[in-house]
Enzyme design. Structure first.
Site, PDB file in Angstrom:
ATOM      1  N   SER A 124     -74.393   8.822  -5.059  1.00 27.00           N
ATOM      2  CA  SER A 124     -74.999  10.797  -5.832  1.00 27.00           C
ATOM      3  C   SER A 124     -76.101  10.975  -5.277  1.00 27.00           C
ATOM      4  O   SER A 124     -76.965  10.048  -4.621  1.00 27.00           O
ATOM      5  CB  SER A 124     -75.233   9.733  -7.562  1.00 27.00           C
ATOM      6  OG  SER A 124     -76.109  11.116  -8.049  1.00 27.00           O
ATOM      7  N   TYR A 149     -78.977   4.644 -13.979  1.00 26.18           N
ATOM      8  CA  TYR A 149     -78.072   4.471 -13.420  1.00 26.18           C
ATOM      9  C   TYR A 149     -78.111   4.743 -12.177  1.00 26.18           C
ATOM     10  O   TYR A 149     -77.755   4.034 -10.577  1.00 26.18           O
ATOM     11  CB  TYR A 149     -77.635   5.601 -13.826  1.00 26.18           C
ATOM     12  CG  TYR A 149     -76.030   7.241 -13.472  1.00 26.18           C
ATOM     13  CD1 TYR A 149     -74.831   5.907 -13.363  1.00 26.18           C
ATOM     14  CD2 TYR A 149     -76.636   7.873 -13.267  1.00 26.18           C
ATOM     15  CE1 TYR A 149     -73.807   6.773 -12.992  1.00 26.18           C
ATOM     16  CE2 TYR A 149     -76.146   8.249 -11.850  1.00 26.18           C
ATOM     17  CZ  TYR A 149     -74.859   8.406 -11.611  1.00 26.18           C
ATOM     18  OH  TYR A 149     -73.989   8.675 -10.668  1.00 26.18           O
ATOM     19  N   LYS A 153     -76.730   2.792  -8.445  1.00 18.33           N
ATOM     20  CA  LYS A 153     -75.799   3.723  -7.602  1.00 18.33           C
ATOM     21  C   LYS A 153     -76.878   3.385  -5.373  1.00 18.33           C
ATOM     22  O   LYS A 153     -76.408   2.859  -5.103  1.00 18.33           O
ATOM     23  CB  LYS A 153     -76.003   5.285  -7.145  1.00 18.33           C
ATOM     24  CG  LYS A 153     -75.314   6.111  -8.434  1.00 18.33           C
ATOM     25  CD  LYS A 153     -73.054   6.009  -8.108  1.00 18.33           C
ATOM     26  CE  LYS A 153     -72.484   5.687  -9.168  1.00 18.33           C
ATOM     27  NZ  LYS A 153     -71.007   5.559  -8.967  1.00 18.33           N
TER      28      LYS A 153
HETATM   29  P1  NAD Z   1     -65.920   8.876 -15.366  1.00 19.40           P
HETATM   30  O1  NAD Z   1     -66.566   8.514 -16.526  1.00 19.40           O
HETATM   31  O2  NAD Z   1     -65.073  10.614 -16.144  1.00 19.40           O
HETATM   32  O3  NAD Z   1     -64.547   8.565 -15.189  1.00 19.40           O
HETATM   33  C1  NAD Z   1     -65.197   6.983 -14.609  1.00 19.40           C
HETATM   34  C2  NAD Z   1     -63.671   6.131 -14.727  1.00 19.40           C
HETATM   35  O4  NAD Z   1     -63.730   5.572 -14.812  1.00 19.40           O
HETATM   36  C3  NAD Z   1     -64.038   6.631 -16.554  1.00 19.40           C
HETATM   37  O5  NAD Z   1     -61.945   6.829 -16.759  1.00 19.40           O
HETATM   38  C4  NAD Z   1     -64.153   5.204 -17.431  1.00 19.40           C
HETATM   39  O6  NAD Z   1     -62.754   4.663 -18.428  1.00 19.40           O
HETATM   40  C5  NAD Z   1     -63.521   4.569 -16.006  1.00 19.40           C
HETATM   41  N1  NAD Z   1     -64.039   2.828 -16.006  1.00 19.40           N
HETATM   42  C6  NAD Z   1     -65.694   2.890 -15.965  1.00 19.40           C
HETATM   43  N2  NAD Z   1     -66.133   1.474 -15.808  1.00 19.40           N
HETATM   44  C7  NAD Z   1     -64.466   0.917 -15.619  1.00 19.40           C
HETATM   45  C8  NAD Z   1     -64.580  -0.446 -15.697  1.00 19.40           C
HETATM   46  N3  NAD Z   1     -65.931  -1.464 -15.635  1.00 19.40           N
HETATM   47  N4  NAD Z   1     -63.058  -0.649 -14.853  1.00 19.40           N
HETATM   48  C9  NAD Z   1     -62.414  -0.074 -14.826  1.00 19.40           C
HETATM   49  N5  NAD Z   1     -62.902   1.507 -15.241  1.00 19.40           N
HETATM   50  C10 NAD Z   1     -63.894   1.627 -15.248  1.00 19.40           C
HETATM   51  O7  NAD Z   1     -67.186   9.900 -14.516  1.00 19.40           O
HETATM   52  P2  NAD Z   1     -66.788  10.990 -12.954  1.00 19.40           P
HETATM   53  O8  NAD Z   1     -66.925  12.304 -13.539  1.00 19.40           O
HETATM   54  O9  NAD Z   1     -65.021  10.828 -13.048  1.00 19.40           O
HETATM   55  O10 NAD Z   1     -67.543   9.826 -12.460  1.00 19.40           O
HETATM   56  C11 NAD Z   1     -66.925   9.152 -11.344  1.00 19.40           C
HETATM   57  C12 NAD Z   1     -67.677   8.653 -10.362  1.00 19.40           C
HETATM   58  O11 NAD Z   1     -68.388   9.195  -9.297  1.00 19.40           O
HETATM   59  C13 NAD Z   1     -68.822   7.315 -11.413  1.00 19.40           C
HETATM   60  O12 NAD Z   1     -69.456   6.335 -10.459  1.00 19.40           O
HETATM   61  C14 NAD Z   1     -70.241   8.488 -11.071  1.00 19.40           C
HETATM   62  O13 NAD Z   1     -70.888   7.463 -11.670  1.00 19.40           O
HETATM   63  C15 NAD Z   1     -69.766   8.621  -9.785  1.00 19.40           C
HETATM   64  N6  NAD Z   1     -70.994  10.315 -10.081  1.00 19.40           N
HETATM   65  C16 NAD Z   1     -70.659  11.296 -11.050  1.00 19.40           C
HETATM   66  C17 NAD Z   1     -70.769  12.203 -11.136  1.00 19.40           C
HETATM   67  C18 NAD Z   1     -70.919  13.418 -11.870  1.00 19.40           C
HETATM   68  O14 NAD Z   1     -71.645  14.630 -12.094  1.00 19.40           O
HETATM   69  N7  NAD Z   1     -69.794  13.469 -13.074  1.00 19.40           N
HETATM   70  C19 NAD Z   1     -71.951  12.619  -9.984  1.00 19.40           C
HETATM   71  C20 NAD Z   1     -72.577  11.768  -8.563  1.00 19.40           C
HETATM   72  C21 NAD Z   1     -72.124  10.514  -9.062  1.00 19.40           C
END
Ligand code: NAD
Ligand code: UDP
Length: 338
Positions: A124, A149, A153
């Site tokens: 991120s 959080y 990362k």
């Molecule tokens: P999201 O919560 O929609 O998707 C993450 C998925 O991972 C979910 O379906 C959840 O059920 C699953 N999950 C969580 N812990 C788990 C585990 N221990 N085992 C198996 N599955 C697990 O989030 P997103 O927005 O799709 O983000 C995806 C990734 O990108 C994350 O790592 C998030 O930190 C990172 N990210 C997101 C953003 C944003 O703004 N959405 C920005 C920067 C980074």
């Protein structure tokens, strides 16, 4: 040969599954449904037009992961699975370190033991901390992150650096996302936050659909063109396509690279609200509220490294993002529960 996608039922993961299949890859998906629903998987399969194996599995479950690696010839992993709520991470730090850091270490151990050493990791822009000036580029020192959080990362980035240093067969691409918004153009899949959204776009669209009364704009006294915070909003489908390119890169190179995925353009909170109203012909009532703790005034990317190494750049604009977010929200006012 297949690509394993962890967290593939989530917001970014579901869009990436579709783009990976469109690009001709075989995929295997795992998710523990902590923050997603089976309905998202069902719709992703429909939109992909092709079935793919899915396992309800936690990334901290080494034995479960080993069985999946034994059943499929996995050549690389796109690792989305993680917890992502900044506020929640402050009240539940141990859960965040266990899931995001511990879970990634377990996944990497299983990958190593199974001879799969290529990982695309969801990092991120938050790793750039509070002090680096925008445009943010990958040569800048990272750290100084203000919440658990963000620290998970930052820590996983260090883990991957050390892993690649220890074993030259490893390849890790640390993708630093800016602000993903928007949804698949069909309006069938999108972001479905639990409870009251923390992020701007889901809040704006829930106000527009009448679920929430009014947007609170956190601060109008920043040093920006209209006083509100400036961010690099990126369409989730562009972001998903960045992963397709990153997989090709990881298959062809070893070593560890951090790469920004952003558009390189900054828009303010009020720019986004006005674009949303104009494109969709709806009203988004708002009031100015105090600044939110931990927010910076301006955050946008220098996206040139992604262009150079991956041959990727964002193609969709703010209006596309607003239109597609609204198509998803207005067609699914209760998200996947409808
Ligand atoms: P999201 O919560 O929609 O998707 C993450 C998925 O991972 C979910 O379906 C959840 O059920 C699953 N999950 C969580 N812990 C788990 C585990 N221990 N085992 C198996 N599955 C697990 O989030 P997103 O927005 O799709 O983000 C995806 C990734 O990108 C994350 O790592 C998030 O930190 C990172 N990210 C997101 C953003 C944003 O703004 N959405 C920005 C920067 C980074
Ligand atoms: N924001 C806002 N009201 C909200 C949510 C967010 O004014 O209800 C602002 C926030 O202060 C920041 C921008 O919108 O300037 C983007 O915030 P978001 O939480 O979506 O992403 P962040 O950049 O913090 O990761």
């Amino acid at each position: 040969m297949a690509i394993l996608i962890t967290g593939g039922c989530g917001y970014i993961g579901s869009h990436t599954c579709i783009e990976m299949i469109k690009a001709g890859y075989d995929i295997v998906v795992i998710d523990n449904y902590y923050n997603s629903k089976p309905e998202a998987l069902k719709r992703t399969r429909e939109l992909a037009g092709k079935d793919f194996p899915f396992y309800e599995c936690d990334i901290r479950d080494a034995e479960g992961l080993k069985k999946i690696f034994a059943a499929h010839n996995i050549e690389a992993v796109i690792h989305f699975a993680g917890l992502k709520a900044v506020g929640e991470s402050v009240s539940k730090p141990l859960e965040y370190f266990d899931n995001n850091v511990g879970g990634t270490v377990t996944l990497c151990e299983v990958m190593r033991d199974c001879g799969c050493k290529r990982m695309i990791f969801s990092s991120s822009a938050t790793v750039y901390g509070m002090k680096n000036p925008s445009p943010l580029n990958e040569t800048m020192e990272i750290g100084g992150v203000t919440n658990p959080y963000g620290r998970t990362k930052w820590m996983v980035e260090q883990v991957l650096d050390d892993l690649c240093y220890s074993d030259p067969e490893w390849s890790a691409v640390k993708l630093r996302y800016f602000n993903p918004i928007g949804a698949h153009e069909s309006g069938r899949i999108g972001e479905d936050p639990n409870g009251i959204p923390n992020n701007l776009m889901p809040y704006v669209s829930q106000v527009a659909v009448g679920k929430l009364q009014q947007l609170a704009v956190f601060g109008d006294d920043y040093d920006t063109h209209d006083g509100t915070g400036v961010r690099d909003f990126i369409h989730v489908v562009d972001l998903a396509r960045g992963h397709v390119k990153a997989v090709a890169y990881a298959l062809a190179h070893t070593g560890c690279e951090a790469i920004n995925l952003g558009t390189g353009h900054g828009y303010s909170v009020l720019d986004l609200v006005k674009a949303f109203e104009k494109v969709n012909g709806v009203k988004v009532p708002y009031r100015i509220a105090p600044r939110r703790e931990g927010d910076i005034a301006v955050c946008y990317s220098d996206p040139s490294k992604a262009a150079k190494l991956l041959g990727w750049e964002a193609e969709l604009g703010l209006e596309d993002m607003c239109r597609d977010s609204w198509r998803w929200q207005s067609g699914n006012p209760k998200g996947y529960d409808a």
